[in-house]
Design a protein around this motif. Structure first.
Motif, short mmCIF file in Angstrom:
data_model
loop_
_atom_site.label_atom_id
_atom_site.label_comp_id
_atom_site.label_asym_id
_atom_site.label_seq_id
_atom_site.Cartn_x
_atom_site.Cartn_y
_atom_site.Cartn_z
N ALA A 1 -5.42 13.34 69.87
CA ALA A 1 -4.00 13.40 69.49
C ALA A 1 -3.53 11.99 69.15
N MET A 2 -2.60 11.92 68.18
CA MET A 2 -1.94 10.67 67.82
C MET A 2 -0.44 10.90 67.79
N ASN A 3 0.32 9.92 68.26
CA ASN A 3 1.77 10.04 68.22
C ASN A 3 2.31 9.67 66.84
N SER A 4 3.62 9.70 66.68
CA SER A 4 4.22 9.47 65.36
C SER A 4 4.14 8.02 64.92
N GLN A 5 3.63 7.14 65.76
CA GLN A 5 3.36 5.75 65.35
C GLN A 5 1.89 5.55 64.97
N GLY A 6 1.10 6.64 65.01
CA GLY A 6 -0.31 6.54 64.68
C GLY A 6 -1.15 5.99 65.80
N GLU A 7 -0.62 6.01 67.02
CA GLU A 7 -1.38 5.52 68.19
C GLU A 7 -2.18 6.65 68.80
N LEU A 8 -3.43 6.39 69.09
CA LEU A 8 -4.28 7.37 69.74
C LEU A 8 -3.80 7.55 71.19
#
Length: 533
Positions: free
Chosen positions: A216-223
């Motif tokens: 999964a990645m958040n809306s900042q593109g962080e894993l």
């Protein structure tokens, strides 16, 4: 909300068995408090089903399994299931949402990959409508695999008011594939501002290996979370305010460890899904067969692996000793079958036919074919699957014998370049020494004539592998490769050998794909042609 990902290993064609596995995982997820379960792309039928997709009874069986699940799944759990779908004579790669005891909606994949190992345009029609559904207060947009590799489907989901993208995948492994997935998903996240949950299949299917590694990645593109690679598992993640909550991220293995795991899984699933009780291979005292034996034992257990040493008059004493030492270290069943009497018999039979002809590759190949016959006889008698031991470098230039060392049912390391073979051998020994060090350090040789080494016939493997990668995997022309600093003689020699030996590769056993472009489904070149450009 708690979301479950079924990182599952489907069996192609076994729709009811796959459905029962989905139900088992769904019940576990429900009991664990999950409210949404994702299954991989075409999880109901397995991937890739290839020309089974042309059969009407195949779709009928999929529909029966899907409706059985509709009746069996926990009503409080929403389940997204990948399956083939036929409507009015059109076939789609689909994902169906089931909850509250019935089918709620079905999405049809938009982008159908038609390159490398993929040929979905042969089977499917592309969909063009988004699917966004609301569940437990969050709006989810559904995508299937290649849809996330292009901007339009994700943007359509955004325009339909999705808050989270769910991507179900049957994405096969090759070197550095996970890093490529990260890069692609971050591009979509940057364009949409939406977090992504990426669920991937795991398991081996003929030459393909699916590596799992769902994340999964958040809306900042962080894993924010990642599941284990090469592992059939049911994992969980949590959403809070439509964002994945940071949790465990599996440690990334080294490149050698990843390739080794892929080879293990590819072999294990090929053997078990095709119901072979065990495997047999020729153990020569060289590095290729040594690596193959180590992988086979790690994948299947020593009780299911047999090794056979078949020395000739040209086999060095150290090869015989090293093979015996390795068989002892791994504690496998081991036989020694000298081939000199058989070779002499063939030579006597052919003596009149070959009058005036000197010893050449004919006699070299004859030894390899005798070994192939012995292994196939053992296979027939005991039901072992014969594992061949040729690497990609040899396969590329034809440094192998048809109906000899190529004879077998599964070519485990056929997509592993020779330079990587050495790295994998050292990696395996770093876990505990099972390959005698001399096997790794001595010059490689087919030992089919006196004082033979591979470099009598081939450039150094560092050069050969680099030229092969440029020509085969990157489709670069001869002049472009020469400009990289390689000699014209080496480039022309290697590329000529690659082109000339397509006929051999067409007759090779299937084997695990670990590079971005392997021989077989990836690279389809004509046998009869003249390359004058």
């Amino acid at each position: 909300m708690k979301i479950a990902i079924a990182q599952m290993n489907s069996m192609v064609g076994a729709m009811q068995k796959n459905a029962e596995r989905i139900l088992e995982l769904a019940n576990q997820a429900h009991q664990a408090g999950a409210r949404l379960l994702l299954t991989p792309e075409l999880s109901l039928c397995g991937y890739p089903p290839e020309d089974l997709l042309f059969r009407q009874d195949f779709y009928a069986a999929n529909q029966r399994a899907l409706h059985w699940l509709e009746q069996q799944l926990p009503a409080e759990l929403a389940v997204l299931i990948g399956h083939p779908h036929e409507i009015a004579g059109k076939r789609y790669n689909a994902a169906t949402l089931i909850h509250s005891g019935r089918i709620q909606a079905t999405y049809h994949k938009h982008h159908l990959p038609n390159y490398n190992v993929f040929d979905e345009e042969r089977y499917f029609v592309a969909g063009d409508l988004p699917l966004v559904f609301e569940w437990q207060g969050t709006r989810y947009g559904v995508l299937i695999c290649a849809d996330i590799w292009e901007p339009a489907p994700a943007l359509q989901a955004l325009q339909a008011n999705a808050q989270v993208l769910l991507v179900i995948n049957a994405s096969p492994y090759h070197l550095h594939k996970q890093q490529t997935r990260y890069q692609v998903l971050r591009e979509r996240i940057l364009e949409t501002g939406l977090p992504v949950i990426y669920a991937n299949m795991v398991g081996g299917q003929d030459e393909l290996v699916f590596d799992g590694g769902s994340f999964a990645m958040n809306s900042q593109g962080e894993l924010t979370q990642e599941f284990p690679m090469f592992e059939d598992c049911l994992g969980y993640l949590t959403l809070a305010q439509a964002q994945p909550v940071p949790a465990a991220i599996s440690q990334h293995p080294t490149l050698e460890a990843t390739v080794y795991q892929a080879l293990q899984l590819g072999l294990k699933d090929y053997v078990e899904k095709n119901r072979f009780p065990s495997v047999v291979l020729g153990l020569s005292g060289g590095i290729d067969s040594a690596l193959t034996l180590a992988i086979a034992v790690d994948a299947l257990g020593k009780e299911r692996v047999k090794a056979v040493m078949m020395p000739s008059e040209f086999t060095a004493d150290i090869s015989i000793q090293d093979a015996a030492d390795m068989a002892r270290l791994l504690d496998v069943e081991y036989s020694v079958l000298p081939i000199k009497p058989l070779f002499n018999g063939f030579c006597e039979t052919l003596a009149e036919e070959f009058t005036g002809k000197a010893f050449d590759t004919t006699e070299e190949n004859l030894q390899a074919r005798i070994r192939g016959m012995l292994l196939m006889a053992i296979s027939n008698k005991f039901g072992h699957l014969v594992i061949t031991t040729g690497n990609k470098s040899e396969t590329a230039v034809g440094y192998s014998t048809l109906y000899g060392d190529m004879a077998g049912g599964f070519a485990l390391i056929k997509d592993v370049p020779k330079t990587l073979v050495y790295k994998l051998a050292n990696y395996r020994n770093s876990l505990g020494q099972v390959i005698p060090p001399r096997i790794i350090t001595r010059p490689p040789s087919a030992e089919l004539r006196a004082d033979q080494t591979d470099q009598d016939s081939l450039p150094a493997y560092e050069i050969l592998d680099a030229i092969m990668e440029a020509y085969v995997e990157k489709d670069q022309g001869i002049e472009s490769i020469i400009q990289k600093g390689f000699s014209r003689a080496d480039v022309e020699r290697v590329t000529r050998l690659i082109d000339r030996n397509e006929y051999k590769r067409r007759q090779a056993a299937v084997g695990v794909r670990i590079t971005e472009r392997g021989f077989g489904k990836d690279r389809r070149y004509p046998i009869t042609c003249q390359l004058t450009f």
